[in-house]
Design a protein around this motif. Structure first.
Motif, PDB file in Angstrom:
ATOM      1  N   GLY A 203       0.675  -1.454  -0.315  1.00  0.00           N
ATOM      2  CA  GLY A 203       0.384   0.025   0.077  1.00  0.00           C
ATOM      3  C   GLY A 203       0.845   1.273   0.009  1.00  0.00           C
ATOM      4  N   GLU A 204       0.371   2.657  -0.325  1.00  0.00           N
ATOM      5  CA  GLU A 204       0.672   3.820  -0.295  1.00  0.00           C
ATOM      6  C   GLU A 204       1.049   4.252   1.049  1.00  0.00           C
ATOM      7  OE1 GLU A 204      -0.831   6.712  -3.489  1.00  0.00           O
ATOM      8  OE2 GLU A 204      -2.354   4.498  -3.412  1.00  0.00           O
ATOM      9  N   THR A 205       2.227   4.669   1.332  1.00  0.00           N
ATOM     10  CA  THR A 205       2.649   5.136   2.662  1.00  0.00           C
ATOM     11  C   THR A 205       1.499   6.898   2.717  1.00  0.00           C
ATOM     12  OG1 THR A 205       4.666   4.064   2.583  1.00  0.00           O
ATOM     13  CG2 THR A 205       4.688   6.514   4.221  1.00  0.00           C
ATOM     14  N   PHE A 206       0.954   7.215   3.483  1.00  0.00           N
ATOM     15  CA  PHE A 206       0.195   8.879   3.667  1.00  0.00           C
ATOM     16  C   PHE A 206       0.748   9.121   5.133  1.00  0.00           C
ATOM     17  CE2 PHE A 206      -2.679   5.800   1.675  1.00  0.00           C
ATOM     18  CZ  PHE A 206      -3.291   6.292   1.059  1.00  0.00           C
ATOM     19  N   THR A 207       0.847  10.553   5.246  1.00  0.00           N
ATOM     20  CA  THR A 207       1.445  11.291   5.905  1.00  0.00           C
ATOM     21  C   THR A 207       1.538  10.642   7.151  1.00  0.00           C
ATOM     22  OG1 THR A 207       0.949  13.083   4.542  1.00  0.00           O
ATOM     23  CG2 THR A 207       1.816  13.880   6.891  1.00  0.00           C
ATOM     24  N   ASP A 208       0.562  10.213   7.991  1.00  0.00           N
ATOM     25  CA  ASP A 208       0.032   9.570   9.068  1.00  0.00           C
ATOM     26  C   ASP A 208       0.246   8.163   8.738  1.00  0.00           C
ATOM     27  OD1 ASP A 208       0.364  12.506  10.312  1.00  0.00           O
ATOM     28  OD2 ASP A 208      -1.991  12.644   9.517  1.00  0.00           O
ATOM     29  N   VAL A 209       1.158   7.938   9.477  1.00  0.00           N
ATOM     30  CA  VAL A 209       1.552   6.600   9.677  1.00  0.00           C
ATOM     31  C   VAL A 209       1.007   5.871  10.884  1.00  0.00           C
ATOM     32  CG1 VAL A 209       3.111   4.074   9.039  1.00  0.00           C
ATOM     33  CG2 VAL A 209       2.831   6.108   7.449  1.00  0.00           C
ATOM     34  N   PRO A 210       0.309   4.758  11.196  1.00  0.00           N
ATOM     35  CA  PRO A 210       0.580   4.444  12.374  1.00  0.00           C
ATOM     36  C   PRO A 210       1.480   3.672  13.235  1.00  0.00           C
ATOM     37  CG  PRO A 210      -2.236   3.803  11.454  1.00  0.00           C
ATOM     38  CD  PRO A 210      -0.065   4.291  10.535  1.00  0.00           C
ATOM     39  N   ASP A 211       1.713   3.670  14.458  1.00  0.00           N
ATOM     40  CA  ASP A 211       3.138   3.912  14.663  1.00  0.00           C
ATOM     41  C   ASP A 211       3.052   1.655  15.004  1.00  0.00           C
ATOM     42  OD1 ASP A 211       3.827   6.140  15.874  1.00  0.00           O
ATOM     43  OD2 ASP A 211       3.331   5.582  17.273  1.00  0.00           O
ATOM     44  N   ILE A 212       2.238   1.122  14.994  1.00  0.00           N
ATOM     45  CA  ILE A 212       2.180  -0.349  14.870  1.00  0.00           C
ATOM     46  C   ILE A 212       2.486  -1.161  13.418  1.00  0.00           C
ATOM     47  CG2 ILE A 212      -0.006   0.237  13.397  1.00  0.00           C
ATOM     48  CD1 ILE A 212       0.657  -2.971  16.350  1.00  0.00           C
ATOM     49  N   PHE A 213       2.647   0.258  12.139  1.00  0.00           N
ATOM     50  CA  PHE A 213       3.096  -0.076  10.745  1.00  0.00           C
ATOM     51  C   PHE A 213       4.814  -0.646  11.815  1.00  0.00           C
ATOM     52  CE2 PHE A 213      -0.814   0.712   9.707  1.00  0.00           C
ATOM     53  CZ  PHE A 213      -0.337  -0.088   8.326  1.00  0.00           C
ATOM     54  N   ALA A 214       5.463   0.180  11.428  1.00  0.00           N
ATOM     55  CA  ALA A 214       6.891  -0.011  12.298  1.00  0.00           C
ATOM     56  C   ALA A 214       7.250  -0.743  13.454  1.00  0.00           C
ATOM     57  CB  ALA A 214       7.555   1.270  12.667  1.00  0.00           C
ATOM     58  N   GLU A 215       6.267  -1.115  14.361  1.00  0.00           N
ATOM     59  CA  GLU A 215       6.797  -1.661  15.770  1.00  0.00           C
ATOM     60  C   GLU A 215       6.420  -3.760  14.782  1.00  0.00           C
ATOM     61  OE1 GLU A 215       3.668  -0.652  18.424  1.00  0.00           O
ATOM     62  OE2 GLU A 215       4.910   1.514  18.348  1.00  0.00           O
ATOM     63  N   ALA A 216       5.220  -3.480  13.765  1.00  0.00           N
ATOM     64  CA  ALA A 216       4.861  -4.877  13.783  1.00  0.00           C
ATOM     65  C   ALA A 216       6.023  -5.050  12.769  1.00  0.00           C
ATOM     66  CB  ALA A 216       3.774  -4.965  13.007  1.00  0.00           C
ATOM     67  N   LYS A 217       6.552  -4.664  11.695  1.00  0.00           N
ATOM     68  CA  LYS A 217       7.452  -4.429  10.834  1.00  0.00           C
ATOM     69  C   LYS A 217       9.437  -6.048  11.388  1.00  0.00           C
ATOM     70  CE  LYS A 217      10.235  -2.834   7.041  1.00  0.00           C
ATOM     71  NZ  LYS A 217      10.651  -2.091   6.113  1.00  0.00           N
ATOM     72  N   LYS A 218       9.425  -4.944  12.664  1.00  0.00           N
ATOM     73  CA  LYS A 218      11.256  -5.485  13.530  1.00  0.00           C
ATOM     74  C   LYS A 218      10.028  -6.105  14.021  1.00  0.00           C
ATOM     75  CE  LYS A 218      13.749  -3.916  16.772  1.00  0.00           C
ATOM     76  NZ  LYS A 218      14.052  -2.319  18.125  1.00  0.00           N
ATOM     77  N   ALA A 219       9.060  -6.865  14.598  1.00  0.00           N
ATOM     78  CA  ALA A 219       8.680  -7.981  14.958  1.00  0.00           C
ATOM     79  C   ALA A 219       8.314  -9.379  14.999  1.00  0.00           C
ATOM     80  CB  ALA A 219       7.249  -7.256  16.187  1.00  0.00           C
ATOM     81  N   LEU A 220       7.126  -9.140  13.385  1.00  0.00           N
ATOM     82  CA  LEU A 220       7.171 -10.551  12.241  1.00  0.00           C
ATOM     83  C   LEU A 220       8.919 -10.948  11.512  1.00  0.00           C
ATOM     84  CD1 LEU A 220       3.852  -7.739  10.026  1.00  0.00           C
ATOM     85  CD2 LEU A 220       4.371 -10.108  12.612  1.00  0.00           C
ATOM     86  N   GLY A 221      10.071  -9.676  11.346  1.00  0.00           N
ATOM     87  CA  GLY A 221      11.140 -10.317  11.261  1.00  0.00           C
ATOM     88  C   GLY A 221      11.253 -10.521   9.763  1.00  0.00           C
ATOM     89  N   LEU A 222      11.721 -12.208   9.676  1.00  0.00           N
ATOM     90  CA  LEU A 222      11.852 -12.831   8.300  1.00  0.00           C
ATOM     91  C   LEU A 222      10.929 -12.570   8.231  1.00  0.00           C
ATOM     92  CD1 LEU A 222      15.606 -14.594   9.522  1.00  0.00           C
ATOM     93  CD2 LEU A 222      15.331 -12.836   8.142  1.00  0.00           C
ATOM     94  N   SER A 223       9.619 -13.291   8.742  1.00  0.00           N
ATOM     95  CA  SER A 223       8.052 -13.320   7.666  1.00  0.00           C
ATOM     96  C   SER A 223       8.015 -12.167   7.074  1.00  0.00           C
ATOM     97  CB  SER A 223       7.727 -13.850   9.130  1.00  0.00           C
ATOM     98  OG  SER A 223       7.823 -14.570  10.198  1.00  0.00           O
TER      99      SER A 223
END
Length: 340
Positions: A203-223
């Motif tokens: 998806g496109e990246t909008f101005t206000d990105v919820p913090d959960i995106f960065a947190e989840a990307k890090k936590a999901l790692g190699l998945s």
């Protein structure tokens, strides 16, 4: 005969639709504003188009999305008043979710009601969109302190019809997820249980990105296989074709182009048993709670052949441009009642 196409928010599904219509209707002209700052487009686009659309005696039909304040445009441009005016709803502001009722800006929904009163034909992209709008008018107008207009639903309903958004399956669009917290919560739970899976978040990246995106990307790692915006429609299409399951955790959805496109690419859909989804997908693909979603995904991780060998049981053809093309053409070729 010339069709005047106006799109105040020229992006996403709004852009897809008017581009298709312009391609189909040879005698048509398109005027647009960029898909930025939606609230300002809804407030001010009518004046911009009133000043920038040249007068043309050949215009017969005006087609616009409900972002535009049609009432203001017609008042500013009396020459548009005699045209057959078609208003298309991709969404509606009466039921668009807000955290608190006090946060809902009354003007946006009110403008859409006024636009319906001025329009000759009001078209919705789903029955859910149409009914949620029409049945909310009465309650919505009670927000007014006094002197409330009456019988608005009764006046507007006869003008209304459903015409699904036409999906051109050779093209792919992107749509941001509506409830990332619920989506990532389920995935992180799967990760904790050491279930085997991979995920693509597109998806496109909008101005206000919820913090959960960065947190989840890090936590999901190699998945994580893919993350974020893909500049090419072909690349997006390829990622969808690699996937086995497509998930929606939307809290609002009036049609769901991205889900239909993913299913066309072979994905098994999992959607909330709410909003427009029961209208689009058979019951087998719907879930009622996050727990149900987790259990379905857990089962798929353990037995991936369930989805990899699954044949979709719904019907996608009814949403195709090929199926809907004639209905849209008919909508834009009927002459207005007035003698121009």
């Amino acid at each position: 005969m010339t069709v005047l196409l106006i799109e105040a928010f020229y992006g996403g599904s709004h852009k897809q639709l008017v581009d298709l219509l312009q391609e189909e209707m040879q005698e048509s002209v398109l005027f647009t504003l960029p898909a930025k700052k939606w609230h300002w487009r809804a407030r001010t686009a009518a004046l911009y188009f009133a000043q920038n659309v040249p007068v043309n005696p050949n215009y017969r039909i005006l087609f616009a999305s409900s972002v535009l304040n049609l009432t203001e445009l017609v008042a500013l441009r009396p020459d548009f008043g005699k045209l057959k005016k078609v208003l298309y709803f991709h969404e509606n502001q009466l039921t668009y979710p807000v955290k608190k009722c006090q946060e809902r800006d009354f003007q946006y929904g009110y403008n859409q009601i006024l636009s319906c009163l001025v329009a000759d034909v009001v078209v919705f992209n789903s029955a859910y969109n149409m009914e949620s709008f029409l049945t909310s008018i009465g309650k919505f107008m009670k927000l007014m302190p006094d002197h409330r207009p009456k019988d608005l639903e009764k006046i507007i309903r006869p003008k209304c019809q459903v015409l699904y958004f036409p999906v051109k399956f050779s093209n792919i669009s992107r749509e941001h997820d509506k409830d990332p917290e619920s989506f990532f919560k389920v995935l992180l739970k799967m990760k904790e249980m050491e279930l085997s899976f991979h995920v693509s978040v597109l998806g496109e990246t909008f101005t206000d990105v919820p913090d959960i995106f960065a947190e989840a990307k890090k936590a999901l790692g190699l998945s994580v296989l893919h993350w974020g915006y893909l500049p090419s429609k072909d690349e997006y299409f390829q990622v969808l074709c690699m996937a086995d399951v497509v998930i929606s955790t939307a809290k609002h959805e009036f049609f769901g182009v991205a889900m239909i496109e993913a299913v066309y690419c072979g994905c098994y859909p999992l959607c909330p048993k709410a909003l427009v989804y029961p209208e689009i997908f058979p019951a087998e693909y719907l879930y009622s709670t996050p727990e149900q979603l987790f259990k379905r995904l857990q089962n798929f991780c353990k037995k991936p052949d369930i989805v990899r060998k699954h044949l979709y049981k719904g019907e996608l053809a009814r949403f195709s441009w090929a199926a809907l093309r004639g209905k849209f053409r008919s909508l834009l070729t009927t002459e207005p009642k007035e003698d121009l």
